[in-house]
Every structure is written in structure tokens, then in C-alpha cells.
Design an enzyme around this catalytic site. Structure first.
Site, PDB file in Angstrom:
ATOM      1  N   CYS A 337      13.658  27.743 -24.904  1.00 16.36           N
ATOM      2  CA  CYS A 337      14.694  28.513 -25.807  1.00 16.36           C
ATOM      3  C   CYS A 337      15.421  29.509 -25.368  1.00 16.36           C
ATOM      4  O   CYS A 337      16.550  29.599 -25.532  1.00 16.36           O
ATOM      5  CB  CYS A 337      13.673  29.012 -27.013  1.00 16.36           C
ATOM      6  SG  CYS A 337      12.033  29.559 -26.756  1.00 16.36           S
ATOM      7  N   ARG A 366       3.078  27.194 -17.475  1.00 14.64           N
ATOM      8  CA  ARG A 366       2.344  28.049 -18.219  1.00 14.64           C
ATOM      9  C   ARG A 366       1.054  28.249 -17.652  1.00 14.64           C
ATOM     10  O   ARG A 366       0.362  27.156 -17.373  1.00 14.64           O
ATOM     11  CB  ARG A 366       2.175  27.706 -19.762  1.00 14.64           C
ATOM     12  CG  ARG A 366       3.415  27.260 -20.612  1.00 14.64           C
ATOM     13  CD  ARG A 366       3.046  27.263 -21.973  1.00 14.64           C
ATOM     14  NE  ARG A 366       4.255  27.090 -22.761  1.00 14.64           N
ATOM     15  CZ  ARG A 366       4.580  26.429 -23.978  1.00 14.64           C
ATOM     16  NH1 ARG A 366       3.454  26.088 -24.485  1.00 14.64           N
ATOM     17  NH2 ARG A 366       5.789  26.187 -24.346  1.00 14.64           N
ATOM     18  N   GLN A 384       8.283  19.015 -22.140  1.00 14.42           N
ATOM     19  CA  GLN A 384       8.349  18.785 -23.636  1.00 14.42           C
ATOM     20  C   GLN A 384       9.657  17.836 -24.077  1.00 14.42           C
ATOM     21  O   GLN A 384      10.642  18.239 -23.211  1.00 14.42           O
ATOM     22  CB  GLN A 384       8.491  19.984 -24.413  1.00 14.42           C
ATOM     23  CG  GLN A 384       7.226  20.952 -24.541  1.00 14.42           C
ATOM     24  CD  GLN A 384       7.258  22.206 -25.319  1.00 14.42           C
ATOM     25  OE1 GLN A 384       8.315  22.832 -25.324  1.00 14.42           O
ATOM     26  NE2 GLN A 384       6.223  22.524 -25.883  1.00 14.42           N
ATOM     27  N   ASP A 386      11.686  18.793 -25.778  1.00 13.02           N
ATOM     28  CA  ASP A 386      11.937  19.992 -26.357  1.00 13.02           C
ATOM     29  C   ASP A 386      13.526  20.131 -26.848  1.00 13.02           C
ATOM     30  O   ASP A 386      14.480  19.294 -26.517  1.00 13.02           O
ATOM     31  CB  ASP A 386      11.941  21.087 -25.354  1.00 13.02           C
ATOM     32  CG  ASP A 386      11.819  22.455 -26.024  1.00 13.02           C
ATOM     33  OD1 ASP A 386      11.512  22.316 -27.285  1.00 13.02           O
ATOM     34  OD2 ASP A 386      12.093  23.395 -25.305  1.00 13.02           O
ATOM     35  N   HIS A 388      16.413  22.270 -29.692  1.00 12.98           N
ATOM     36  CA  HIS A 388      16.850  23.710 -30.413  1.00 12.98           C
ATOM     37  C   HIS A 388      17.876  23.402 -31.227  1.00 12.98           C
ATOM     38  O   HIS A 388      18.973  22.858 -30.592  1.00 12.98           O
ATOM     39  CB  HIS A 388      16.715  24.783 -29.596  1.00 12.98           C
ATOM     40  CG  HIS A 388      15.452  25.354 -28.755  1.00 12.98           C
ATOM     41  ND1 HIS A 388      15.434  25.029 -27.662  1.00 12.98           N
ATOM     42  CD2 HIS A 388      14.487  26.149 -29.421  1.00 12.98           C
ATOM     43  CE1 HIS A 388      14.119  25.316 -27.092  1.00 12.98           C
ATOM     44  NE2 HIS A 388      13.537  25.993 -28.393  1.00 12.98           N
ATOM     45  N   LYS A 468       5.617  28.167 -37.826  1.00 12.35           N
ATOM     46  CA  LYS A 468       5.778  26.571 -37.372  1.00 12.35           C
ATOM     47  C   LYS A 468       5.136  25.829 -38.327  1.00 12.35           C
ATOM     48  O   LYS A 468       4.012  25.999 -38.873  1.00 12.35           O
ATOM     49  CB  LYS A 468       5.297  26.631 -35.718  1.00 12.35           C
ATOM     50  CG  LYS A 468       3.800  26.827 -35.573  1.00 12.35           C
ATOM     51  CD  LYS A 468       3.490  26.737 -34.021  1.00 12.35           C
ATOM     52  CE  LYS A 468       1.995  26.878 -34.114  1.00 12.35           C
ATOM     53  NZ  LYS A 468       1.533  26.475 -32.668  1.00 12.35           N
ATOM     54  N   HIS A 514      13.265  25.336 -33.522  1.00 11.95           N
ATOM     55  CA  HIS A 514      12.597  25.044 -32.222  1.00 11.95           C
ATOM     56  C   HIS A 514      11.692  23.706 -32.637  1.00 11.95           C
ATOM     57  O   HIS A 514      11.219  23.718 -33.692  1.00 11.95           O
ATOM     58  CB  HIS A 514      11.413  25.934 -31.582  1.00 11.95           C
ATOM     59  CG  HIS A 514      12.053  27.200 -31.426  1.00 11.95           C
ATOM     60  ND1 HIS A 514      11.787  28.070 -29.923  1.00 11.95           N
ATOM     61  CD2 HIS A 514      12.462  28.181 -32.244  1.00 11.95           C
ATOM     62  CE1 HIS A 514      12.502  29.138 -30.006  1.00 11.95           C
ATOM     63  NE2 HIS A 514      12.681  29.467 -31.484  1.00 11.95           N
TER      64      HIS A 514
END
Length: 641
Positions: A337, A366, A384, A386, A388, A468, A514
Site C-alpha cells: 500500500c 513478514r 498477494q 494485491d 488498491h 476489513k 485495499h
RNA sequence: GCUGCUGUGGCUCAGGGGUAGAGCACGUCCUUGGUAAGGACGGGGUCGCGGGUUCAAAUCCCGCCAGCAGCUCCA
């Protein structure tokens, strides 16, 4: 007299003080025999079958065949297990022993470490207690007196439990074995120990008292119980099936990925696993073209200043990796992000540019505590799918609806028709004001309702920057797996001072959504391996066809067929070794290749392939053209065959 | 991170104070066989790493690393 209303709407008059069991008997002897308890006025809790009915109520009789009845049986089984353990090790101190979705457990404090080998002895003792068929007796007790008694007996956990109870609630114990075993318990229980028809102890593990890692660790003994031996057997077979499908085992067997000590909790994808990984990325990219996402590629290691600005340094530091060079500190990205915020900020944006949807397959790192990692489902480095979405306030609803549409479409493709939805609110560790959080939570909740989603609330489980929605699918074995997530964030845009020029030529702050659909590719691959038991649908299968020859005589022809299939874009493997056809078939089946093509003299003669599908279905002889047409159709439809 | 368990050829595992075993896989040869294992021979391991005890350690003890089952925490 009191009036009881039955589930079918009919009602009966019974004398006040009539027990649940007596009521059941008045309805029918068979029902009375099967009765384990009752649910009064639709309450979540179930009452004992000896509970007197003192007031008008609606009643639902609970029998062993219902989920609630099973819970009663399991709860009673946990008492019997505790009894058995106390008989074997009288110094054992009990804490709690509830029924769970799959069985039951009991947490006990015992100096002796119970090993898996000793479960049999406990089971044997339990069998004796069950054979004695002694009644479970409920007894209300006085709070103070019982506190004294438990304390005196050294039952510190029970005493602590009582201290935590509402002083107005009645405290009860249940006894069986003619009072030989007694346990603090709200109940209900089966009438007598003999009602436990089928049980099995499964494993022993550590568990913190009250789930708090600063408190003592107890031994948790897991078991399960069912209404019949047959159901127990089926459950144990499900457990075995889950073991057979374990992605760690299949991943090795099918040569999808490996792990090495030198990189704990970080997979090495082998060629076949890498194929699947890339196929998933390609699949999502295809969706992104339709759904209007632009893919970006962003840095891996970024200046610590960025992570301070984003809030990660404050709230997410413990999960990050850091490095130092050129007299500066850097953080390895755990999320994409912040980099996407930088991209948003890289030029002036207009309200006309919104929504701006950015996708990123960047690698994330992580740090996870050593005990929590597992196979592909929990790793330290992952990717991911991922994305946004930067949008205006008035676009939030549409954008979330769009994400949900995409998500459903994607899950459908993999045969995950059932999706459970969880809504997570502000956690303790979070950035931003109450006002902004309320707005974000309200926004997500509205989206949930507008999209007609049933959901469960997970209070305090949100991300540090926003609430979320998590999407959990049920796999082929009906196990839950979290995949997708949608998070609504007003904080990150504020921290990065993002803005766009609005229609009034003023400055507005965009909202950030997200979202991920597959979640992490690593986890998704692990789940997919188990869901499909390694039998990937044709479009996702690393190898689609294995061609076998009967003897050397067909080698030239077989090679030409293989070249043709490869030229058509299919992933083909050969087994032209000097083994016999039976062995080759066996190996091909074990490798879970979707199609096995055999070429012998007959096939050379009429230019065909003798085909069988992975499951064993014989397709007989087909020409290469026919086979290609079949493959083409199955791939393009992403058939789950 | 915590509790318990585990670590022996590529894989699955047996063994266990006195110079390492099986099956599968792999290689070579024989066999050219029609739908779930054809045969023979062969190569391959400092028994996770480090320390200690011992005449002697893969084996016993301690520490570390990794994995597994849970707990706590998460995509």
C-alpha cells in the site's frame, strides 16, 4: 399448569414442575429415549432434561441427532475423560473442558506429561466409566461455599472461574459415578455415561490457561464423540483424507515446491509449482483487464522514513525485516500500500481519474514467530494478488460491489461456491481518529448490507489502518480457508497527504480500498492442492498429458504426436522408458496427470491415441485432432472436470 | 514465542554405546511387454549442527537449528 409450545406450533398444558424428560415421554416413548435436553424460548444454551418447566415457554427437544445434541454428548464425553484422567493421575487439576465444532477437549494441569501413547489407557478407563452407565447428576451449589471448597482442594482454575461468574447466576456442579467425580459445570449433560456411544481421543497439546500466553500452559487433550460408531468412523476417515491431501505431502510428491532449512518458512517453487503460481497470476491479470486494474511493479526495500509515515514503523514493526546501508535504515515491504500511495502522488490527479485501480504482484516479507508458520499456508515471504483502489467517497459503494463481483467470479472458477463473510472492526493497535474509523466501519457495513451479504462480526480484528471484510471459502472437505479481504482506509491517504482536484477545482482526499481476492498465492496454492487433492483442473495442471508407448516400435510416431501437442500449446510429458504399460499407467495415475495417452501398434496404424482420464475413465481411441479439440474446450471453459 | 513430539540415503521408515539397514526412487543390463508394480545387478548416508560423557557416540547428556501437533498471533 404451564403452557409449553412445541416447534410445530402446537401447545400442551403440563403441571408446573414437569421435567423436560417427562414432557418428552408424554409425546412419545421413542422421543423420550432419544432426548438429551431442550432449548427453551430459542435460547442458545441447552437445558438439562431434568430441568423442571416452571413457566410458559416454547420448547425444542434436543436429541442426539441434532447438532445441539451432539454438543451435549461431547461435553459429557469431556467430563468422562476428565474423570478417567483423574483416576489415572489423582493430582490432576481441571480447568475447562468444552465441546467444539469437531469434538471436545479438556485442559488440565498435571505434572506428568501425558504422551499420545497414554491416550489408549485413558480411553480404556473412559470405556469402563461408560460401561458403568452411571447417571449425571446436577447440583446447584452456593458460591462462597464452593469457592472455599475448590480453593481448599487446590482447584485454582475452578476457583478462578467461579470468581469470574456473575454473582446472580446459579452455580452448579455435575456428578457422575455416584458422586465419585464432580466438576463445576453449567451443563447440560446426557442422562448417564452410557449415552456416550462412540468416542476417540486424538491428541494432546499445550494450551495457555484462558488463552493468555503470559499464563501457565496446561495440557489439552483432544477427543471427539459421535452419536454412533459409524459417524465416528466417518469422521476419522475425513481426518485421514485430510492427511492424504496435505499440501506439504502432495507438494513434495508432485514436485511443486520444497522447503530448506536455510530459508525457514519460505518456499522454493519447483518448475511445476512455479507453473501454477504463474497460471494464477495470468488468470488474475485476465480479470484485471476486464475489471479495470493497472498493474504496477514497486520496490522491495524502502527507506525507513516511508514506513514511519505509513504507520508501519509504529504498528507493524514486529512483523518487518530491516536492513541498513549507505548510512540509512530501510524496511523490506510487508505490504504494497505505501508504494501505491507514492504512485498516486507521483502526478496531479483529477476527480475524473478516479477510481484509480492499481494491482501489484510484489513479493512481501513478514516476520512470523517460529511456531506459527506452516507449509504454504503461513509463510514469511509471499505474493498477494494485491490491489488498491483510490476513489472518491461517493464511489466507495460501487467499487466494493465490483470487488465482490470479481471475487465471486474467481471463487466460482475454483469450485468454492460457499463463501463466509467476516467483518472486522478497529483493533487496539491502530492509527487515526475515532471519527475516521466510525466513517470507515459504517462504509463497509453499508457495503455488506447493500450487497446482501450475511456476515459475522470480528470485533477488534481489523487492519491497523482500517476495518476489513474477510472472505472465507469452504473447500472440498468443508474446511474454512480465508482468501479474500476488502479494507476501507481513510488513514493511509491522510498520512501520505494524497489529494485530487475535485469538480469545484478544490482539493479532496481520496479513499483507499485495499483488496485481495486469492489472498496470497502461496496460501492459495496450498489450499488448492488440498481442495483438488492434487488433481488440478486442466487449465491449471502443470502437466496436462502424459504420452506412453507400448514398445520401441512406436517411438517415431509417438514423438511426432508429442511435437504436435506441444505445438498446439499443451503441456506434455512422455514416458518412453522400457517398462511395461501397466507400470507406466500406474505412475502416470500417481502423478495425477489429467490425460494419459497410450500409443501402441494399433494407434500408429490408425493415427490415434488411446486415452484415459486421470480418474480412470476410458475415452478410447481418438485422433490427435479430436483430442486437441477436447483439450481446447476443457481449457478455455476452465472446466473443473 | 510457549508446551509436547520428531530429525537416519532423493522419498517413506526400521535400528540403536562397538565401523549403518529395508522398500520405493535412481543407474546399467536383460526383457518389447496392451492399461495400477517384469527381472538381474549396481551406485548412493560423517544418522540436522555444535559441545559434553566414554576406551568407543548415529545411539546417552546439554545447547542450537529445522519440522510436526496445538496454544497465542495472521494473507
Amino acid at each position: 399448569m404451564v403452557t409449553v409450545t412445541l416447534p410445530d406450533g402446537s401447545s400442551r398444558q403440563v403441571a408446573a414442575g414437569t421435567t423436560v424428560l417427562e414432557l418428552a415421554r408424554s409425546i412419545g416413548a421413542g422421543l423420550a429415549k432419544a432426548t438429551l435436553g431442550a432449548r427453551l424460548d430459542g435460547a442458545a444454551e441447552i437445558v438439562d432434561l431434568r430441568r423442571p418447566l416452571d413457566a410458559d415457554c416454547s420448547i425444542e427437544i434436543v436429541t442426539a441427532n441434532s447438532e445441539a445434541g451432539l454438543e451435549v454428548i461431547r461435553h459429557s464425553a469431556s467430563h468422562v475423560m476428565a474423570d478417567a484422567i483423574c483416576q489415572l493421575w489423582p493430582e490432576a487439576r481441571l480447568s475447562i473442558g468444552p465441546a467444539t465444532a469437531e469434538g471436545f477437549y479438556y485442559d488440565i494441569d498435571l505434572g506428568h506429561k501425558i504422551s499420545d501413547d497414554e491416550l489408549g489407557a485413558i480411553e480404556q478407563k473412559m470405556a469402563e466409566i461408560i460401561a458403568a452407565d452411571s447417571p449425571f447428576e446436577r447440583c446447584a451449589i452456593d458460591r462462597e461455599a464452593s469457592l472455599q471448597r475448590f480453593r481448599a482442594a487446590g482447584e485454582i482454575y475452578k476457583a478462578e472461574l467461579i470468581e469470574g461468574f456473575d454473582p446472580n447466576d446459579e452455580i452448579s456442579v455435575y456428578r457422575h459415578g455416584n458422586g465419585a467425580f464432580e466438576d463445576l459445570c453449567r451443563g447440560p449433560h446426557v442422562p448417564s455415561t452410557g449415552y456416550i456411544k462412540a468416542f476417540k481421543l486424538l491428541k494432546v497439546a499445550g494450551a495457555y490457561w484462558r488463552g493468555d500466553e503470559t499464563r501457565p500452559m496446561l495440557q489439552r487433550i483432544y477427543g471427539t464423540a459421535f452419536n454412533s460408531k459409524k459417524e465416528l468412523q466417518e469422521h476419522l476417515e475425513r481426518i485421514e483424507e485430510a492427511k492424504r491431501r496435505d499440501h506439504r505431502k502432495l507438494g513434495k510428491e508432485l514436485e511443486l515446491f520444497i522447503f530448506d532449512e536455510t530459508a525457514p518458512a519460505t518456499p522454493f517453487f519447483l518448475p511445476k509449482g512455479a507453473f501454477i503460481y504463474n497460471a494464477l497470476v495470468d488468470f488474475m491479470r485476465e480479470k484485471y483487464r476486464v475489471y479495470g486494474y493497472d498493474e504496477v511493479i514497486t520496490p522491495q526495500i524502502l527507506d525507513l522514513e516511508l514506513w514511519k509515515r505509513s504507520g508501519h514503523w509504529d504498528k507493524y514493526r514486529d512483523n518487518m525485516y530491516f536492513t541498513h546501508f549507505d548510512k540509512a535504515d530501510f524496511g523490506v515491504k510487508p505490504m504494497n500500500c505505501p508504494t501505491h500511495c507514492l504512485i498516486f502522488r507521483s502526478k496531479g490527479r483529477s476527480y475524473r481519474d478516479l477510481p484509480l485501480r492499481i494491482a501489484d504482484f510484489g513479493r512481501l516479507h513478514r516476520y512470523e514467530r517460529s511456531g506459527v508458520t506452516a507449509g504454504l499456508t503461513r509463510v514469511r515471504s509471499f505474493c498477494q494478488d494485491d490491489g488498491h483502489i483510490f476513489c472518491r467517497d461517493d464511489q466507495i459503494g460501487d467499487e466494493i460491489a465490483r470487488v465482490i463481483r470479481l471475487l465471486r467470479e474467481v471463487y466460482q472458477t475454483f469450485g468454492f461456491p460457499d463463501v463466509r463473510v467476516y467483518f472486522s472492526t478497529r483493533p487496539e493497535m491502530s492509527v487515526g481518529t475515532d471519527e475516521v474509523w466510525e466513517k470507515a466501519e459504517a462504509g463497509l457495513q453499508r457495503a455488506l448490507e447493500d450487497n446482501g451479504l450475511d456476515y459475522t462480526v470480528n470485533p477488534g480484528d481489523g487492519a491497523f489502518y482500517g476495518p476489513k471484510i474477510d472472505f472465507v471459502v469452504l473447500d472440498a472437505l468443508r474446511r474454512e480457508w480465508q482468501l479474500g479481504t476488502v479494507q476501507l482506509d481513510f488513514n493511509m491517504p491522510a498520512r501520505f497527504e494524497l489529494h485530487y482536484t475535485n469538480a469545484q477545482d478544490g482539493r479532496s482526499q481520496p479513499v483507499m480500498i485495499h483488496r485481495a481476492i486469492l489472498g496470497s498465492l502461496e496460501r492459495f496454492i496450498g489450499i488448492a492442492v488440498e481442495h483438488f487433492a492434487g488433481n488440478f483442473p486442466l487449465w491449471l495442471a502443470p502437466v496436462q498429458v502424459r504420452v506412453l508407448n507400448i514398445s520401441e516400435a512406436q517411438l517415431d510416431h509417438a514423438n511426432r504426436v508429442v511435437e504436435r501437442l506441444k505445438a498446439e500449446g499443451y503441456r506434455v510429458e512422455t514416458d518412453f522408458g522400457n517398462g511395461r504399460i501397466g507400470g507406466k499407467i500406474r505412475e502416470a495415475r500417481n502423478s495425477r496427470v489429467p490425460y494419459i495417452a497410450v500409443i501402441g501398434d494399433r494407434e500408429v496404424e490408425d493415427g490415434t491415441l488411446n486415452l484415459r482420464r486421470r480418474g480412470g475413465e476410458e475415452l478410447g481411441a481418438k485422433t490427435v485432432d479430436e483430442f486437441c479439440a477436447l483439450l481446447r474446450e476443457e481449457v478455455s471453459s476452465r472446466s473443473m472436470l
